[in-house]
Design a protein around this motif. Structure first.
Motif, PDB file in Angstrom:
ATOM      1  N   VAL A 126      22.011  30.936  20.110  1.00 60.05           N
ATOM      2  CA  VAL A 126      21.431  31.365  21.372  1.00 60.05           C
ATOM      3  C   VAL A 126      20.309  32.351  21.065  1.00 60.05           C
ATOM      4  CG1 VAL A 126      21.871  32.473  23.606  1.00 60.05           C
ATOM      5  CG2 VAL A 126      23.664  31.102  22.516  1.00 60.05           C
ATOM      6  N   ALA A 127      19.135  32.127  21.644  1.00 52.67           N
ATOM      7  CA  ALA A 127      17.980  32.968  21.360  1.00 52.67           C
ATOM      8  C   ALA A 127      17.159  33.156  22.624  1.00 52.67           C
ATOM      9  CB  ALA A 127      17.124  32.350  20.254  1.00 52.67           C
ATOM     10  N   ARG A 128      16.264  34.110  22.561  1.00 56.58           N
ATOM     11  CA  ARG A 128      15.373  34.351  23.696  1.00 56.58           C
ATOM     12  C   ARG A 128      14.332  33.252  23.809  1.00 56.58           C
ATOM     13  NH1 ARG A 128      12.860  40.309  25.000  1.00 56.58           N
ATOM     14  NH2 ARG A 128      11.728  39.763  26.905  1.00 56.58           N
ATOM     15  N   GLY A 129      13.958  32.675  22.670  1.00 61.44           N
ATOM     16  CA  GLY A 129      12.960  31.605  22.652  1.00 61.44           C
ATOM     17  C   GLY A 129      13.488  30.384  21.940  1.00 61.44           C
ATOM     18  N   ARG A 130      12.594  29.541  21.535  1.00 59.17           N
ATOM     19  CA  ARG A 130      12.935  28.266  20.905  1.00 59.17           C
ATOM     20  C   ARG A 130      13.813  28.483  19.672  1.00 59.17           C
ATOM     21  NH1 ARG A 130      10.065  23.018  20.506  1.00 59.17           N
ATOM     22  NH2 ARG A 130       8.815  23.796  22.237  1.00 59.17           N
ATOM     23  N   VAL A 131      14.809  27.617  19.489  1.00 58.66           N
ATOM     24  CA  VAL A 131      15.719  27.740  18.360  1.00 58.66           C
ATOM     25  C   VAL A 131      16.294  26.367  18.017  1.00 58.66           C
ATOM     26  CG1 VAL A 131      17.679  28.270  19.866  1.00 58.66           C
ATOM     27  CG2 VAL A 131      17.754  28.969  17.458  1.00 58.66           C
ATOM     28  N   GLY A 132      16.590  26.159  16.749  1.00 57.80           N
ATOM     29  CA  GLY A 132      17.289  24.957  16.311  1.00 57.80           C
ATOM     30  C   GLY A 132      18.449  25.360  15.424  1.00 57.80           C
ATOM     31  N   VAL A 178      20.413  38.475  24.738  1.00 53.52           N
ATOM     32  CA  VAL A 178      19.882  38.370  23.380  1.00 53.52           C
ATOM     33  C   VAL A 178      18.427  38.803  23.461  1.00 53.52           C
ATOM     34  CG1 VAL A 178      19.382  35.893  23.685  1.00 53.52           C
ATOM     35  CG2 VAL A 178      19.537  36.862  21.386  1.00 53.52           C
ATOM     36  N   GLY A 179      18.059  39.798  22.653  1.00 51.29           N
ATOM     37  CA  GLY A 179      16.734  40.377  22.741  1.00 51.29           C
ATOM     38  C   GLY A 179      15.719  39.692  21.846  1.00 51.29           C
ATOM     39  N   ARG A 180      14.489  40.156  21.960  1.00 47.85           N
ATOM     40  CA  ARG A 180      13.426  39.647  21.102  1.00 47.85           C
ATOM     41  C   ARG A 180      13.749  39.974  19.647  1.00 47.85           C
ATOM     42  NH1 ARG A 180       8.685  38.130  22.890  1.00 47.85           N
ATOM     43  NH2 ARG A 180       8.976  39.331  24.818  1.00 47.85           N
ATOM     44  N   GLY A 181      13.589  39.004  18.774  1.00 47.56           N
ATOM     45  CA  GLY A 181      13.898  39.218  17.368  1.00 47.56           C
ATOM     46  C   GLY A 181      15.378  39.155  17.055  1.00 47.56           C
ATOM     47  N   GLU A 182      16.195  38.694  18.017  1.00 45.42           N
ATOM     48  CA  GLU A 182      17.635  38.569  17.805  1.00 45.42           C
ATOM     49  C   GLU A 182      18.064  37.116  17.922  1.00 45.42           C
ATOM     50  OE1 GLU A 182      19.020  42.937  19.578  1.00 45.42           O
ATOM     51  OE2 GLU A 182      19.415  41.102  20.731  1.00 45.42           O
ATOM     52  N   LEU A 183      19.181  36.797  17.292  1.00 50.25           N
ATOM     53  CA  LEU A 183      19.728  35.448  17.326  1.00 50.25           C
ATOM     54  C   LEU A 183      21.248  35.557  17.320  1.00 50.25           C
ATOM     55  CD1 LEU A 183      19.100  32.389  17.138  1.00 50.25           C
ATOM     56  CD2 LEU A 183      19.140  32.619  14.661  1.00 50.25           C
ATOM     57  N   ASP A 184      21.881  35.040  18.355  1.00 47.63           N
ATOM     58  CA  ASP A 184      23.341  35.019  18.427  1.00 47.63           C
ATOM     59  C   ASP A 184      23.848  33.659  17.960  1.00 47.63           C
ATOM     60  OD1 ASP A 184      23.273  37.559  19.435  1.00 47.63           O
ATOM     61  OD2 ASP A 184      23.902  37.030  21.462  1.00 47.63           O
ATOM     62  N   VAL A 185      24.791  33.666  17.039  1.00 50.82           N
ATOM     63  CA  VAL A 185      25.384  32.434  16.519  1.00 50.82           C
ATOM     64  C   VAL A 185      26.873  32.452  16.827  1.00 50.82           C
ATOM     65  CG1 VAL A 185      25.904  31.091  14.448  1.00 50.82           C
ATOM     66  CG2 VAL A 185      23.656  32.167  14.706  1.00 50.82           C
ATOM     67  N   TRP A 186      27.356  31.382  17.444  1.00 48.03           N
ATOM     68  CA  TRP A 186      28.767  31.249  17.817  1.00 48.03           C
ATOM     69  C   TRP A 186      29.383  30.086  17.059  1.00 48.03           C
ATOM     70  CZ3 TRP A 186      31.156  34.391  21.547  1.00 48.03           C
ATOM     71  CH2 TRP A 186      30.298  35.233  22.266  1.00 48.03           C
ATOM     72  N   LEU A 187      30.570  30.294  16.502  1.00 50.41           N
ATOM     73  CA  LEU A 187      31.354  29.219  15.893  1.00 50.41           C
ATOM     74  C   LEU A 187      32.461  28.845  16.864  1.00 50.41           C
ATOM     75  CD1 LEU A 187      31.638  30.561  12.240  1.00 50.41           C
ATOM     76  CD2 LEU A 187      29.911  29.041  13.216  1.00 50.41           C
ATOM     77  N   ILE A 188      32.629  27.535  17.088  1.00 52.33           N
ATOM     78  CA  ILE A 188      33.590  27.044  18.078  1.00 52.33           C
ATOM     79  C   ILE A 188      34.524  26.040  17.406  1.00 52.33           C
ATOM     80  CG2 ILE A 188      33.886  25.970  20.351  1.00 52.33           C
ATOM     81  CD1 ILE A 188      30.898  26.570  20.859  1.00 52.33           C
ATOM     82  N   PRO A 189      35.721  26.467  17.036  1.00 51.51           N
ATOM     83  CA  PRO A 189      36.703  25.510  16.498  1.00 51.51           C
ATOM     84  C   PRO A 189      37.448  24.843  17.652  1.00 51.51           C
ATOM     85  CG  PRO A 189      37.591  27.722  16.379  1.00 51.51           C
ATOM     86  CD  PRO A 189      36.205  27.857  16.974  1.00 51.51           C
ATOM     87  N   PRO A 190      37.838  23.585  17.511  1.00 48.96           N
ATOM     88  CA  PRO A 190      38.567  22.924  18.600  1.00 48.96           C
ATOM     89  C   PRO A 190      40.030  23.339  18.605  1.00 48.96           C
ATOM     90  CG  PRO A 190      38.366  21.437  16.772  1.00 48.96           C
ATOM     91  CD  PRO A 190      37.598  22.679  16.386  1.00 48.96           C
TER      92      PRO A 190
END
Length: 267
Positions: A117-123, A10-22
């Motif tokens: 998931v991010a290169r830096g801090r994320v919430g 994941v690069g600078r200025g990017e944000l990967d978001v994953w959805l996880i169903p059970p």
């Protein structure tokens, strides 16, 4: 240990978001990859559905992070949330011993887990839609301007607006590393006064299903490119899951703060 060649990045200025169903049943989740602390927390859930979602979220977390680091899911050392002397949450979970590893934020609620998931801090935060009574009971905990804002929304739309607001608030507090140890009333995360939101942070809603609301928060002025992916439930037990995770293409691309229109789903 260092991330291996061919791993997700994941690069600078990017944000990967994953959805996880059970999955539909717990025997299909490889809970042996969890550490002792995760197993104890899973065992503490009284309702089987909540226990299964917790296990799925954390197995999914480890397998996805393995795809970024090249470290086997069960070998990843993840620092748990610390607590201060008063019992309040302080600090954010991180991957230990892997220079250059991405940062992450995990949340789960009512049958759905969300991982950023991010290169830096994320919430990140996800919430199942509450009842109107629950939303009303939480109103006193909000920032005064947020309460005023919600009071002007028609009753039929107020619960959904509250849920979106609450996920933005929790995403921001997770990004800070305080969680709800910091009073929710201190920070404005409403929709009307965007200029009044916390300085130095970009916080935005995620496009999810009608039963859930989700949000992410990152330091900076926004403009992060978001790629959203879904982890198939079968990859919670497949032996070649990590390799297959690396090949999952985004189902949606957007930006933070959200653009007026999102791009067409990829793939």
């Amino acid at each position: 240990m260092t991330p291996t060649a061919g791993a997700l990045a994941v690069g600078r200025g990017e944000l990967d978001v994953w959805l996880i169903p059970p999955p539909e049943a717990s025997p299909y989740v490889q809970s042996g990859e969890l550490d002792g602390s995760e197993r104890r927390r899973a065992a503490a859930y009284r309702r089987p559905g909540d226990r299964l979602l917790y296990i799925a979220a954390h197995v999914g977390l480890r397998r996805i992070l393995s795809a970024y680091t090249g470290i086997a899911p069960g070998r990843l050392a993840i620092a748990g949330v610390r607590h201060n002397a008063e019992g309040g949450r302080h600090g954010r979970p991180v991957i230990l011993g892997v220079p250059g590893a991405p940062q992450f934020s995990l949340s789960h609620s009512r049958g759905l887990a969300l991982l950023a998931v991010a290169r830096g801090r994320v919430g990140a935060d996800v919430q199942g839609m509450p009842t109107a009574a629950t939303a009303d009971a939480c109103l006193p905990a909000l920032h005064p301007a947020e309460r005023d804002e919600l009071s002007g929304i028609p009753e039929r739309d107020r619960t959904r607006a509250f849920c979106r607001l609450w996920t933005r608030k929790e995403a921001y507090l997770k990004g800070l590393g305080t969680g709800l140890a910091r009073r929710p009333s201190l920070d404005y995360l409403g929709e009307s006064g965007l200029g009044e939101r916390p300085e130095g942070w970009a916080v935005g809603d995620l496009p999810l299903c009608s039963s859930h609301a989700g949000a992410v928060a990152v330091p900076g002025s926004g403009g992060h490119r978001i790629a959203m992916r879904v982890l198939p439930a079968g990859l919670l037990h497949a032996p070649d899951a990590v390799e297959r995770i690396r090949g999952i293409v985004p189902v949606l691309r957007t930006v933070l703060p959200p653009a007026e229109q999102v791009t067409a789903p990829a793939g």
